[in-house]
Design a protein around this motif. Structure first.
Motif, short mmCIF file in Angstrom:
data_model
loop_
_atom_site.label_atom_id
_atom_site.label_comp_id
_atom_site.label_asym_id
_atom_site.label_seq_id
_atom_site.Cartn_x
_atom_site.Cartn_y
_atom_site.Cartn_z
N UNK A 45 33.34 33.38 44.91
CA UNK A 45 32.59 33.12 43.85
C UNK A 45 31.21 32.27 44.17
N UNK A 46 31.17 31.43 45.07
CA UNK A 46 29.87 30.83 45.72
C UNK A 46 28.92 31.81 46.03
N UNK A 50 27.60 36.25 40.20
CA UNK A 50 27.61 37.22 39.03
C UNK A 50 28.80 37.96 39.05
N UNK A 51 29.94 37.97 39.81
CA UNK A 51 31.12 38.66 39.98
C UNK A 51 32.20 37.39 39.67
N UNK A 52 32.02 36.37 39.45
CA UNK A 52 32.97 35.40 39.21
C UNK A 52 34.11 35.78 38.38
N UNK A 153 39.65 29.77 34.01
CA UNK A 153 39.03 28.31 33.82
C UNK A 153 38.37 28.22 35.15
N UNK A 154 38.61 28.37 36.31
CA UNK A 154 37.87 28.52 37.49
C UNK A 154 36.54 29.57 37.47
N UNK A 158 32.55 28.18 37.35
CA UNK A 158 31.57 28.74 38.17
C UNK A 158 30.37 29.39 37.44
N UNK A 159 30.70 30.07 36.35
CA UNK A 159 29.86 30.79 35.36
C UNK A 159 28.88 29.87 34.84
#
Length: 196
Positions: A45-46, A50-52, A153-154, A158-159
């Motif tokens: 994700x980091x 954009x793909x989170x 939720x995660x 991130x978003x």
């Protein structure tokens, strides 16, 4: 051994096949594997925020289907598959204690607490659910809410907040999720006390 598994999982996040590995680790974590899928999800994700949402969906799907596999192992193959897995991780005694002490209501609570905060370990609860013959549809829906909800939720965090949220997630999310799990367990015991 645990450190080697962690390092191996972190290296997977850098590979082009990381999405496939995220699905595989999410799947096997719910039934037989020790390393949580979040360990791979976070660096992915980091690296590519954009793909989170895509990563969250892949992890949720793998985890839910892996939970169903754990249920099937418990239901159909406890002696052949589940017992050796639990012995390998040193969880057989915990499993037997849980099995003899839980009601269906408590198993349902554990499905949520293990899905959100790994309390008790997710693989123990998925196998236990199969052994105790928890209704598969009910089990599936609980997994969708708990595991799907956690990865969504995660993804939202991130978003919304980007990579600075990583420190918060790595340091505090397990504590927050654990506190929520403890609160649910206490609420359950309060319910039992009031019911009697």
């Amino acid at each position: 051994m645990l450190r080697r598994l962690y390092d191996w999982t972190m290296r997977l996040a850098e590979r082009p096949s990381a999405e496939l590995w995220l699905f595989v680790i999410s799947f096997v974590e719910s039934s037989i594997f020790l390393v949580p899928a979040e360990v791979l999800f976070l660096p992915m994700a980091i690296a590519n925020p954009r793909k989170v949402w895509r990563y969250g969906l892949i992890a949720a799907l793998g985890s839910i289907l892996g939970g169903v596999a754990g249920w099937m192992i418990g239901y159909y193959a406890f002696e052949a598959i589940a017992k050796p897995i639990l012995e390998f991780y040193g969880k057989l005694d915990d499993f037997e204690t849980l099995k003899s002490a839980v009601s269906l209501e408590l198993v349902m609570l554990f499905l949520f607490t293990s899905g959100v905060a790994h309390l008790p370990p997710l693989k123990v609860v998925t196998i236990l659910s199969g052994v105790l013959q928890v209704n598969l549809l009910v089990f599936f829906l609980a997994a969708v809410v708990a595991r799907g909800g956690k990865f969504m939720l995660l993804s939202w965090l991130f978003a919304r907040y980007g990579s600075p949220i990583r420190d918060f997630i790595e340091r505090r999310l397990n504590m927050i999720a654990g506190s929520a799990a403890v609160a649910l367990i206490l609420a359950y015991f309060l319910y039992l006390a009031l019911k009697h």
